[in-house]
Motif scaffolding. Structure first.
Motif, PDB file in Angstrom:
ATOM      1  N   GLY A   2       0.828  -1.212   0.000  1.00 15.97           N
ATOM      2  CA  GLY A   2       0.000   0.000   0.000  1.00 15.97           C
ATOM      3  C   GLY A   2       0.857   1.254   0.000  1.00 15.97           C
ATOM      4  O   GLY A   2       0.678   2.140  -0.844  1.00 15.97           O
ATOM      5  N   TYR A   3       1.826   1.300   0.946  1.00 18.42           N
ATOM      6  CA  TYR A   3       2.696   2.484   1.012  1.00 18.42           C
ATOM      7  C   TYR A   3       3.549   2.625  -0.248  1.00 18.42           C
ATOM      8  O   TYR A   3       3.795   3.730  -0.727  1.00 18.42           O
ATOM      9  CB  TYR A   3       3.592   2.417   2.252  1.00 18.42           C
ATOM     10  CG  TYR A   3       2.877   2.890   3.503  1.00 18.42           C
ATOM     11  CD1 TYR A   3       2.303   4.170   3.542  1.00 18.42           C
ATOM     12  CD2 TYR A   3       2.774   2.081   4.621  1.00 18.42           C
ATOM     13  CE1 TYR A   3       1.642   4.603   4.673  1.00 18.42           C
ATOM     14  CE2 TYR A   3       2.110   2.517   5.765  1.00 18.42           C
ATOM     15  CZ  TYR A   3       1.543   3.789   5.783  1.00 18.42           C
ATOM     16  OH  TYR A   3       0.884   4.228   6.883  1.00 18.42           O
ATOM     17  N   ALA A   4       3.981   1.489  -0.788  1.00 17.50           N
ATOM     18  CA  ALA A   4       4.791   1.555  -2.013  1.00 17.50           C
ATOM     19  C   ALA A   4       3.973   2.166  -3.140  1.00 17.50           C
ATOM     20  O   ALA A   4       4.468   2.974  -3.918  1.00 17.50           O
ATOM     21  CB  ALA A   4       5.291   0.153  -2.380  1.00 17.50           C
ATOM     22  N   PRO A  61      -3.639  -7.712   0.482  1.00 19.93           N
ATOM     23  CA  PRO A  61      -3.221  -6.323   0.354  1.00 19.93           C
ATOM     24  C   PRO A  61      -4.077  -5.576  -0.675  1.00 19.93           C
ATOM     25  O   PRO A  61      -4.516  -6.153  -1.652  1.00 19.93           O
ATOM     26  CB  PRO A  61      -1.784  -6.444  -0.138  1.00 19.93           C
ATOM     27  CG  PRO A  61      -1.385  -7.856   0.080  1.00 19.93           C
ATOM     28  CD  PRO A  61      -2.618  -8.658   0.067  1.00 19.93           C
ATOM     29  N   PHE A  62      -4.251  -4.269  -0.408  1.00 16.38           N
ATOM     30  CA  PHE A  62      -5.117  -3.466  -1.265  1.00 16.38           C
ATOM     31  C   PHE A  62      -4.549  -3.309  -2.663  1.00 16.38           C
ATOM     32  O   PHE A  62      -3.361  -3.093  -2.841  1.00 16.38           O
ATOM     33  CB  PHE A  62      -5.298  -2.063  -0.673  1.00 16.38           C
ATOM     34  CG  PHE A  62      -5.903  -2.067   0.692  1.00 16.38           C
ATOM     35  CD1 PHE A  62      -7.044  -2.830   0.952  1.00 16.38           C
ATOM     36  CD2 PHE A  62      -5.350  -1.315   1.717  1.00 16.38           C
ATOM     37  CE1 PHE A  62      -7.612  -2.827   2.216  1.00 16.38           C
ATOM     38  CE2 PHE A  62      -5.920  -1.318   2.974  1.00 16.38           C
ATOM     39  CZ  PHE A  62      -7.040  -2.074   3.240  1.00 16.38           C
ATOM     40  N   LYS A  63      -5.465  -3.402  -3.631  1.00 17.28           N
ATOM     41  CA  LYS A  63      -5.103  -3.064  -5.008  1.00 17.28           C
ATOM     42  C   LYS A  63      -5.893  -1.797  -5.326  1.00 17.28           C
ATOM     43  O   LYS A  63      -7.129  -1.783  -5.189  1.00 17.28           O
ATOM     44  CB  LYS A  63      -5.518  -4.192  -5.951  1.00 17.28           C
ATOM     45  CG  LYS A  63      -4.633  -5.420  -5.838  1.00 17.28           C
ATOM     46  CD  LYS A  63      -3.858  -5.626  -7.135  1.00 17.28           C
ATOM     47  CE  LYS A  63      -2.622  -6.466  -6.969  1.00 17.28           C
ATOM     48  NZ  LYS A  63      -2.896  -7.791  -6.476  1.00 17.28           N
ATOM     49  N   ARG A  93      -5.280   1.331   8.420  1.00 16.68           N
ATOM     50  CA  ARG A  93      -6.156   2.499   8.340  1.00 16.68           C
ATOM     51  C   ARG A  93      -5.482   3.601   7.537  1.00 16.68           C
ATOM     52  O   ARG A  93      -6.077   4.212   6.668  1.00 16.68           O
ATOM     53  CB  ARG A  93      -6.440   3.027   9.754  1.00 16.68           C
ATOM     54  CG  ARG A  93      -7.648   2.451  10.404  1.00 16.68           C
ATOM     55  CD  ARG A  93      -8.129   3.296  11.583  1.00 16.68           C
ATOM     56  NE  ARG A  93      -7.134   3.858  12.440  1.00 16.68           N
ATOM     57  CZ  ARG A  93      -6.597   3.254  13.495  1.00 16.68           C
ATOM     58  NH1 ARG A  93      -6.949   2.013  13.784  1.00 16.68           N
ATOM     59  NH2 ARG A  93      -5.713   3.856  14.254  1.00 16.68           N
ATOM     60  N   GLU A  94      -4.213   3.803   7.855  1.00 18.66           N
ATOM     61  CA  GLU A  94      -3.486   4.900   7.200  1.00 18.66           C
ATOM     62  C   GLU A  94      -3.317   4.657   5.709  1.00 18.66           C
ATOM     63  O   GLU A  94      -3.471   5.563   4.904  1.00 18.66           O
ATOM     64  CB  GLU A  94      -2.110   5.055   7.859  1.00 18.66           C
ATOM     65  CG  GLU A  94      -2.203   5.833   9.167  1.00 18.66           C
ATOM     66  CD  GLU A  94      -0.852   5.991   9.853  1.00 18.66           C
ATOM     67  OE1 GLU A  94      -0.859   6.458  10.997  1.00 18.66           O
ATOM     68  OE2 GLU A  94       0.184   5.629   9.236  1.00 18.66           O
ATOM     69  N   VAL A  95      -2.997   3.421   5.353  1.00 15.13           N
ATOM     70  CA  VAL A  95      -2.793   3.115   3.933  1.00 15.13           C
ATOM     71  C   VAL A  95      -4.058   3.426   3.148  1.00 15.13           C
ATOM     72  O   VAL A  95      -4.042   4.165   2.160  1.00 15.13           O
ATOM     73  CB  VAL A  95      -2.384   1.628   3.747  1.00 15.13           C
ATOM     74  CG1 VAL A  95      -2.437   1.251   2.273  1.00 15.13           C
ATOM     75  CG2 VAL A  95      -1.006   1.369   4.292  1.00 15.13           C
ATOM     76  N   LEU A  96      -5.177   2.878   3.613  1.00 12.19           N
ATOM     77  CA  LEU A  96      -6.425   3.074   2.875  1.00 12.19           C
ATOM     78  C   LEU A  96      -6.850   4.547   2.895  1.00 12.19           C
ATOM     79  O   LEU A  96      -7.288   5.094   1.875  1.00 12.19           O
ATOM     80  CB  LEU A  96      -7.527   2.172   3.462  1.00 12.19           C
ATOM     81  CG  LEU A  96      -8.836   2.119   2.690  1.00 12.19           C
ATOM     82  CD1 LEU A  96      -8.603   1.762   1.225  1.00 12.19           C
ATOM     83  CD2 LEU A  96      -9.791   1.100   3.295  1.00 12.19           C
TER      84      LEU A  96
END
Lengths: 617, 199
Positions: free
Chosen positions: A184-186, A512-514, A421-424
């Motif tokens: 996510g951060y990447a 992981p989120f896409k 939470r932060e990533v999303l």
């Protein structure tokens, strides 16, 4: 006693195939038949007239004398079962085994005194059926024990399998959660203004993360297959588009290795079929990746044939080393890698998964290989024509930049893990979505009541109140149209996903989120539009007119005709006045914004067309 | 109601004496203490019984049957649910047979038990009538209880005496029934005999 000396009666009683003897009340033997002579080796001559205790001593035990008393009084017959009276009359078979009898004692009138009774013993030889029963019981006992052992093993195996599935679900969650933060951060970082060197580093993180995720998914896939939990999901798709995307995906890889990549496809026209799109693509990616991995020179061919009756054959042919004959047998077994495979790395699961995926789709995956001369993998599948006339639009490969002008989305992100939470939150904020956050289900419910967000992203496993319970409360309190709930699940198990949908989630996204998944989900649920990276330049000259289903809009008749009139006269001032009125209507704001986008583009023709499609109250 | 409570009590007393003798015989056989008690006795007509209890026609049971004749004719049977019969056989023989169904060896044991109990109870009934009865040899029957009745006797007026029988054997309780079917015409004689005892 004289009666038993009658020759005719004697021969009659001797001929009966049962042991017969008679006792009087004093327990003197009055008669002893021929069969008993044979069975006991006691002759009639010896025993008749003697007290029974001389030959059959246990018959004078109280157990017998008490019962016999009843017979000597002319009472009911007595029955002595074979099992409880094994030693009533000692008699042995030629093999040394004891003969088994069932005995009935009946009162018969004494011929000398009519008020006196003698006891007539009738012994039936039941040795044979009893022995057979004994043998049967031994067999039965063994079978029963074996059955119990199997039952216990089955229960143990089921418990182990449950534990494995549980472990699988947990591992999936545990591994995918930190991966979510990394990838996510990447992805967020990649969107920032980075130097080309930094961009390369981020790319490396992303590709390594993706690779790691593939390895994890491989292991989870094989576990799912072994637990019988993988299912085929059939849907309509364009086969031609899939082949082209594979060609694009692999062309650069083969170019990089200076290998010729020859694709013999079925032409560029859409071939709409019904099948498990994801699994077919996964199998073909697997075969093509192997070809890329194991071929150092020459070419790789990707051939697709329609072989009739909705059957398709896909071939991946390479000019690599081929597979030694002894390894060909086990190439589809999990964790079996031939030497070359070990050298090149990987889990050794790819082909095992592919083979089982193909079997799940009732297809056939075969290997034809000559060592040193390359390998040919052939996949045969039946793909019936698509059920629907049109296939769902392919996903956009363009990068989303921002929520389109005029759209506003308020989202609530609920996750107990701060990093998630932060990533999303960052992903959503980047595209202009307003975000509030909650740490558990209870907090989410309170925030929904307070702020009424358009969409709630809800993690499932949380302390205080889990996501499913919170979702139930929200769905109960608010209509489906008002608040959409998207479950966030790290589980890869289909039944977990189906469960959240059944429990009322409007959709789910995986960790992981896409980014594409998140934005597509928002787009589909809230009917909003996004501006894309490549659209920006166009936007500057001609603002994008977002799509709204105009049939949903119902203007009042007067307002509608006034708007048409003003549009015809190109009167922007009049239109602006009318828009103030429109904004007071139900959902009017959205449509007013929509009309403004035509105005800012000075697109009166488009506006008139839009108004022409709207319904009048 | 066929019998008055007093009449029923009188019969119960006689039958309990028979049960006591039967328990003695069973104790001797098993070399352990056997208690046999008769908590209740009921005398009904077949027609009434069928109305209130369909287990007679529906449930499968393991029974030992004896036919008797003399001043009154009929059939007496010791009736168990199959599982109870197997348990009783196991307790009496002190052996676990393991097989799920009654085989001929087990049926032999149950026949012997049934023979002892029925003989003593029928003997007790003979004493009520103060007359002698003749019996045939006991035999094992498996099936619906109703099938114990000879087809010719199966009339609505058939008198049935149901004697609840409670075995206490090696600290375990097993419940069964002694069921006696009296042939047609025996009811009046039966009631008269009971009245004689009471007077």
């Amino acid at each position: 006693m004289t009666k038993y000396k009658d020759n005719q009666n004697l021969s009659l009683l001797d001929a009966i195939p049962e042991g017969i003897f008679v006792l009087d009340k004093e327990l003197t033997v009055l008669f002893w038949n021929g069969i008993l002579e044979d069975w006991t080796k006691i002759s009639r001559k010896e025993i008749v007239g003697k007290h029974v205790k001389e030959f059959l001593p246990h018959l004078i035990k109280p157990l017998y004398t008490n019962s016999l008393q009843q017979v000597f009084n002319g009472g009911a017959p007595i029955f002595f079962s074979s099992h409880l009276h094994k030693n009533l009359i000692p008699s042995y078979l030629p093999n040394g085994n004891r003969r088994i009898f069932q005995t009935v004692v009946t009162a018969i009138k004494n011929s000398n005194a009519t008020d006196k009774f003698n006891a007539l013993f009738t012994l039936q030889d039941v040795t044979d059926p009893t022995e057979r029963l004994r043998e049967y019981r031994v067999i039965y006992d063994k079978a029963k024990k074996a059955e119990e052992t199997i039952k216990v093993s089955k229960l143990e195996a089921e418990a182990a399998n449950r534990a494995k599935s549980e472990f699988l679900a947990n591992m999936s969650h545990e591994i995918r959660t930190p991966m979510n933060a990394i990838l996510g951060y990447a992805q967020i970082l990649k969107r920032k203004g980075l130097s080309s060197e930094e961009k390369q580093y981020v790319e490396n993180i992303l590709s390594s993360g993706d690779h790691l995720l593939t390895l994890i998914n491989d292991i989870l896939d094989i576990s799912k297959i072994e637990a019988g939990r993988m299912e085929a999901n059939f849907e309509d798709f364009d086969l031609s588009e899939m082949i082209q995307s594979l060609e694009i995906m692999f062309r650069s890889k083969f170019d990089f290795k200076s290998l010729d990549f020859v694709v013999n496809d079925l032409g560029k026209n859409p071939i709409l079929v019904n099948g498990d799109n994801t699994k077919i693509k996964q199998v073909l990616i697997n075969l093509l990746s192997n070809a890329a991995k194991f071929t150092d020179s020459g070419e790789v061919q990707f051939n697709v044939y329609a072989t009739g009756n909705n059957n398709y054959q896909f071939e991946v042919v390479d000019t690599g080393k081929g597979i030694p004959e002894e390894a060909q047998q086990s190439i589809f077994d999990p964790f079996k890698q031939e030497r070359e495979g070990v050298v090149k790395g990987g889990t050794g699961l790819g082909l095992a998964i592919a083979k089982r995926q193909v079997e799940l789709m009732d297809g056939k995956l075969e290997l034809i290989s000559t060592y040193e001369k390359g390998a040919k993998f052939s996949l045969t599948l039946e793909l019936p024509p698509a059920l629907e006339s049109c296939v769902a639009q392919s996903k956009s490969s363009r990068e989303i930049k921002h929520l389109s002008h005029g759209y506003h989305v308020k989202a609530l992100v609920t996750d107990d893990i701060k990093m998630n939470r932060e990533v999303l939150t960052n992903i959503l904020k980047e595209v202009g979505i307003e975000v509030i956050t909650a740490e558990n289900g209870q907090e989410a419910v309170n925030l929904v009541r307070e702020f009424l967000p358009d969409i709630v992203f809800m993690d499932i496993r949380m302390p205080v109140m889990n996501g499913l319970d919170a979702m139930k409360i929200i769905k109960n309190e608010y209509s489906n149209k008002l608040v959409k709930v998207v479950a966030i699940t790290a589980s890869v198990l289909d039944n977990h996903r189906n469960l959240v949908i059944e429990l009322g989630a409007d959709d789910f996204i995986s960790k992981p989120f896409k980014l594409d998944d998140i934005f597509n989900c928002i787009k589909n649920l809230l009917l909003v539009e996004f501006d894309y990276q490549e659209d920006i330049s166009k936007d500057q000259t001609k603002p994008k007119i977002s799509k709204i289903d105009s049939s949903d809009i119902q203007f009042s008749k007067t307002l509608h005709s006034d708007l048409i009139e003003a549009a015809k006269l190109h009167s922007l001032t009049q239109l602006e006045k009318l828009l103030l009125e429109l904004e007071k209507e139900n959902n009017g704001e959205v449509y007013a914004t929509h009309i403004k986008s035509f105005m800012s583009n000075y697109d009166m023709e488009g506006l008139l067309k839009f108004l022409g499609e709207t319904q009048v109250k | 109601m066929i019998l008055t409570p007093d009449q029923e009590d009188a019969i119960k007393e006689f039958i309990n004496i028979g049960a006591g003798h039967a328990a003695g015989a069973l104790s001797e056989l098993t070399e352990s203490h056997v208690k046999l008690s008769i908590p209740a006795i009921k005398v009904v007509k077949l027609a009434d019984l069928e109305k209130e209890d369909d287990s007679f026609t529906k449930e499968i049971s393991s029974s030992v049957r004896i036919n008797f004749k003399g001043f009154t004719d009929g059939t007496a049977a010791l009736v168990f649910p199959p599982a109870s019969a197997l348990k009783l056989v196991s307790l009496v023989s002190d052996e676990e047979f393991g097989t799920p169904d009654m085989d001929s060896v087990q049926a032999g044991i149950l026949t012997e038990i049934g023979n002892i109990i029925l003989n003593h109870i029928l003997g007790a009934i003979g004493n009520i009538f103060q007359q002698h009865l003749e019996y045939n040899v006991a035999n094992y029957v498996e099936g619906e209880i109703i099938k114990l009745i000879e087809p010719d006797d199966s009339t609505p007026d058939l008198v049935i005496m149901i004697i609840d029988t409670q075995f206490n054997l090696k600290d375990l309780e097993i419940t069964g029934d002694v069921v006696i079917f009296f042939k047609l015409g025996s009811l009046t004689k039966f009631v008269e005999a009971v009245e004689n005892v009471l007077s």
